[in-house]
Design a protein around this motif. Structure first.
Motif, mmCIF file in Angstrom:
data_model
loop_
_atom_site.group_PDB
_atom_site.id
_atom_site.type_symbol
_atom_site.label_atom_id
_atom_site.label_comp_id
_atom_site.label_asym_id
_atom_site.label_seq_id
_atom_site.Cartn_x
_atom_site.Cartn_y
_atom_site.Cartn_z
ATOM 1 N N ASP A 720 -0.058 -15.280 -4.289
ATOM 2 C CA ASP A 720 -0.311 -14.092 -5.094
ATOM 3 C C ASP A 720 -1.442 -13.328 -4.415
ATOM 4 N N PRO A 721 -1.808 -12.146 -4.916
ATOM 5 C CA PRO A 721 -2.853 -11.373 -4.223
ATOM 6 C C PRO A 721 -4.166 -12.132 -4.032
ATOM 7 N N GLU A 722 -4.577 -12.925 -5.021
ATOM 8 C CA GLU A 722 -5.827 -13.673 -4.886
ATOM 9 C C GLU A 722 -5.712 -14.739 -3.810
ATOM 10 N N GLU A 724 -3.705 -14.660 -1.269
ATOM 11 C CA GLU A 724 -3.623 -14.008 0.032
ATOM 12 C C GLU A 724 -5.011 -13.617 0.527
ATOM 13 N N ARG A 725 -5.877 -13.204 -0.392
ATOM 14 C CA ARG A 725 -7.234 -12.851 -0.007
ATOM 15 C C ARG A 725 -8.057 -14.087 0.348
ATOM 16 N N ARG A 747 4.885 -10.422 1.864
ATOM 17 C CA ARG A 747 3.556 -10.811 1.410
ATOM 18 C C ARG A 747 3.248 -10.247 0.030
ATOM 19 N N ASP A 748 3.683 -9.032 -0.251
ATOM 20 C CA ASP A 748 3.402 -8.429 -1.554
ATOM 21 C C ASP A 748 4.427 -8.815 -2.606
#
Length: 849
Positions: A720-722, A724-725, A747-748
């Motif tokens: 998820d975005p977190e 991935e960061r 990725r998104d």
């Protein structure tokens, strides 16, 4: 005692001392080096700060949590961290004698200060380098796009770097005394060398010895080439080219900074910061000399001296240009990319062996490097807009050229704020951890450029051209052409709970049904690699044989297939050890067929599979257990760095991951053809990147008997975005390293990923598979790995082979004992055990019939 020490004694007797300030320049606290110099900071505080409306708490930088619950959590962090650090290994003859003047070792520092790790959860995780131009939650708040905003951000970064990395440096002293020492004629009579001793600080008890070499046959003022005591030859080279050459006693060869901590007890700066601060005191003195061009002061150094040069320049605007050479760990090499799985300088190794260089707090982040709020790119950014050339070798096992290129790209936007992007450069050496004089000349060339000394139209392209980066990849550029025609909407949304469901939605209950599903899964994995061309380049191998280990270079040429070169090692028989090993038949070296292990290396860009102790010990772990051992440098690594440089120009529709898998299969081909190898007993052992390659290869090639994956995978669809960061679960493969770019299209929308690792593991079934998934492997969130393995276990259950899939989940960092191996290779008398390697290679050996 050297000549200048004799001269100091003589000068004191003669009383030849004079206070600094011959040009009306007086060193004062107002002109200090607290990040920008207090004078400049005073001006800046009167400006509007575009970041002033952001949350300015210290949590994002320091992880402070002083509630009772927070302190208890931090104590638990420390209790679990200490066993991973192998503190007993610190006190060894190869290590620095002490941690600091006050503390003999890290444990004593802990006991005395009562310091605790930060509350890691309050330090936002970032898998990539922290963006120097973003301030706030995880470094992802609004972009700072003004010089005013950046200069305040720079102050914050400088404070954090001192706190976590090097220790706090004092302000500049209020005044300075200068004692003239010996004056000599040098450089065949063309220059004068003046020795001086600087005295400053409380009661003028802190000192710095300096030698200044001024050209006699030219008119000043002159630019300055400044370096450390042991790089005197460098200064002579610059002197010949019209510079004032300066060497100062801030090096192992002679170090006047060792007692600075005693004179400044309120500041906890360690060796690197003390020497950097000492270099700034030399600048104080140089600015009093009429022959010095105060706008053209360049500083350089190599290895640990490169580190201190970069630190000094980052915290002192008066240094006009800096060239940190081979600075590695704690210099220009980021901690995030200096872990065990990069086989380079290694943060953990330096925290043990070079413990006096860095602040003890740095060690809190071993295993949690992605929680560091600042990194080496932050330090380089602080130099902007002044000239900075980062020197790195393609073959230096103490650094990592790929990571240095990432640092360059991260710092470049800060330079662009000042329209000074041409002032940032990279220089590549083609040597190991040494600095030939030809590369010193390149530093002088860069200073010439930075100081506008050349008459021609020289540009920074002579030092770095992004199109010539050896590890250049842009996902955005790749996607403009190679992603054409791929419609994400055509990929259904899925989780990882449908492994035993066929394309018609029917539950799979037999191995026959599962076997029917496998071809489509394999075709999807191959699609993700891109289109493999009919032929491609060579596979190249490395090290030499030993008394107990024989070597065969496998380099047959086959007109119907790829030309392959790889290395095959084997345990010598006693008979062979007694005879001339050179007479051994390259294709028949054993009395019976041997099982074989193919070792697949991690992200070891500089060394490939042959990285010092990191190579030698995996080899011996295999041969000691009776295995032949084969390996190769993957494309873009080690001896094949240049081969990977233009890969996507040559093969825009393929991927380096596809190439790595194909090359690994070629090595397997050669093993199967070998008379002394048991073709039914070929195993893959991989770490990090190598583990990923190994899993893909085993999933696609049933000739593989078994595979051990150490820190090799995490399911894509659970990202998820977190994540991935913080972890770059998908982006590591597609954006950061660029080995598997088609993954980045998802990725998104990770739930549209066309395959996932539970399917990869299922394709290996029922063959033996070991998954090593430590809790502190922030590349691969452990909870997700566990779920992925449990999903794949259903396929093993179909075959009645549940025990063949083994998962280990220790409380541990992402490591395969490279730190431990390097200590052993360095001659450590009592290195930590190599328990991870023992476990993995024992697992393989236990599978043999």
């Amino acid at each position: 005692m050297d000549s200048d020490q004799h001269d100091e004694q003589r000068a004191e007797k003669n009383g030849s001392r004079w206070p600094i300030g011959r040009r009306g320049f007086v060193v004062s606290a107002a002109a200090g080096v607290l990040g920008l110099g207090a004078t400049k900071l005073a001006l800046d505080t009167q400006r509007d700060d575009p970041t002033a409306d952001l949350d300015d708490t210290t949590a994002d930088w320091y992880g402070e949590e002083d509630s009772e619950g927070g302190r208890e959590r931090r104590r638990e962090y420390l209790e679990k961290l200490i066993p991973l650090l192998h503190l007993d290994a610190d006190d060894d003859p190869i290590s620095d004698p002490r941690l600091s003047r006050e503390h003999p070792n890290w444990r004593a520092w802990l006991d005395d200060t009562g310091e605790l790790p930060p509350d890691y959860e309050r330090l936002p995780a970032t898998a990539g380098l922290p963006d120097p131009l973003r301030r706030g939650e995880g470094g992802y708040a609004d972009l700072i796009d003004t010089i005013d905003g950046w200069e305040r951000q720079r102050e914050r970064i400088g404070d954090a770097i001192q706190h976590w990395f090097y220790g706090s440096m004092p302000p500049a002293p209020d005044d300075m005394q200068v004692t003239e020492l010996r004056t000599l004629t040098v450089a065949d009579g063309t220059a004068t060398q003046q020795g001086v001793r600087l005295e400053f600080g409380p009661d003028d008890e802190a000192t710095m010895t300096v030698q200044v070499m001024v050209p006699e046959e030219r008119e000043g003022p002159f630019p300055v080439f400044m370096t450390q005591w042991n790089h005197r030859e460098w200064a002579y080279r610059a002197l010949e080219r019209g510079y004032i050459g300066v060497v100062y006693a801030g090096a192992d060869a002679r170090d006047d900074t060792g007692d600075y901590g005693a004179h400044y007890p309120d500041h906890d700066f360690q060796v690197l910061a003390r020497r950097a601060w000492g270099a700034q005191r030399v600048v104080d003195y140089l600015l009093t000399l009429e022959d010095v061009d105060e706008d053209r002061i360049g500083l350089t150094g190599f290895s640990r001296n490169g580190k201190q040069a970069l630190i000094a320049a980052a915290f002192d605007d008066r240094i006009s240009a800096v060239a940190p050479a081979g600075s590695g760990t704690g210099g220009a090499l980021p901690a995030r990319f200096d872990r065990d799985n990069y086989f380079s300088g290694h943060m953990g190794y330096h925290a043990c062996v070079r413990r006096s260089w860095f602040h003890p707090r740095w060690r809190f982040f071993i295993g949690r490097e992605n929680r560091l709020p600042v990194d080496a790119n932050s330090l380089v950014s602080m130099v902007a807009p002044r000239a900075c050339m980062i020197d790195v070798s393609m073959k230096d096992l103490n650094s990592n050229a790929w990571a240095i290129e990432r640092v360059y790209k991260s710092a470049l936007p800060v330079y662009e704020l000042y329209d000074a992007e041409d002032a940032l450069a990279v220089h590549y050496r083609q040597t190991g951890h040494e600095m030939p004089l030809a590369d010193v000349e390149a530093i002088v060339d860069f200073f010439d450029y930075a100081f506008d000394r050349e008459e021609d139209d020289q540009t920074v392209d002579d030092y770095v051209n992004p199109s010539r980066f050896n590890h250049e990849f842009s996902f955005d550029e790749w996607s403009k052409t190679s992603a054409a025609g791929i419609d994400l909407e055509s990929f259904p949304e899925r989780g990882i709970d449908d492994l035993l469901v066929d394309e018609n939605g029917t539950t799979i209950t037999t191995t026959v049904d599962w076997e029917a599903k496998k071809p489509a899964l394999r075709e999807t994995i191959r699609w993700s690699f891109g289109d493999q061309p009919p032929r491609d380049g060579a596979v190249v191998g490395r090290p030499d044989e030993t008394d107990t280990i024989g070597k065969v270079e496998q380099s047959p040429s086959d007109v119907d297939g790829p030309h392959v070169q790889s290395d095959l090692f084997y345990p010598r028989s006693q008979a062979e050890e007694d005879d001339d090993a050179s007479e051994t038949d390259a294709n028949t070296f054993a009395e019976k067929e041997l099982p074989a292990i193919v070792w697949l290396h991690p992200y070891s860009y500089g060394g490939g599979y042959g990285t010092g102790g990191g190579f030698r010990e995996p080899l011996e772990f295999a041969t000691d257990r009776g295995f032949a051992f084969a390996s190769l440098d993957q494309i873009g690594f080690g001896t094949r760095t240049i081969d990977g440089q233009d890969f996507y120009d040559r093969y825009p529709d393929w991927s380096t991951m596809g190439k790595m898998v194909a090359d690994t299969q070629v090595v397997v081909d050669r093993l199967i053809e070998h008379d002394s190898i048991d073709s039914d007993q070929i195993y893959l052992v991989g770490y990090s990147l190598g583990a990923t390659v190994g899993l893909y290869t085993a999933a696609l090639d049933e000739r593989i008997r078994g595979v051990a994956s150490v820190c090799g995978f995490s399911p894509f669809r659970l990202s998820d975005p977190e994540k991935e960061r913080a972890n770059a679960v998908i982006g590591r493969h597609s954006h950061i390293h660029g080995h598997h770019p088609r993954l980045g299209l998802f990725r998104d929308e990770p739930n549209r990923m066309p395959f996932d690792f539970h399917e990869v593991l299922g394709l290996v079934a029922p063959r033996p598979l070991l998954a090593w998934a430590p809790e502190l492997d922030w590349d691969h969130p452990q909870e997700d790995v566990v779920r992925c393995v449990e999903e794949a276990r259903a396929v093993y259950d179909l075959y009645g082979a549940v025990d063949a899939l083994e998962l280990r989940t220790p409380y541990d960092i992402n490591s395969f004992d490279y730190h431990e191996a390097r200590l052993r290779a360095a001659g450590h008398s009592n290195p930590p055990p190599r328990a991870r390697r023992e476990t993995v290679f024992d697992w393989v050996a236990e599978d043999l019939p």
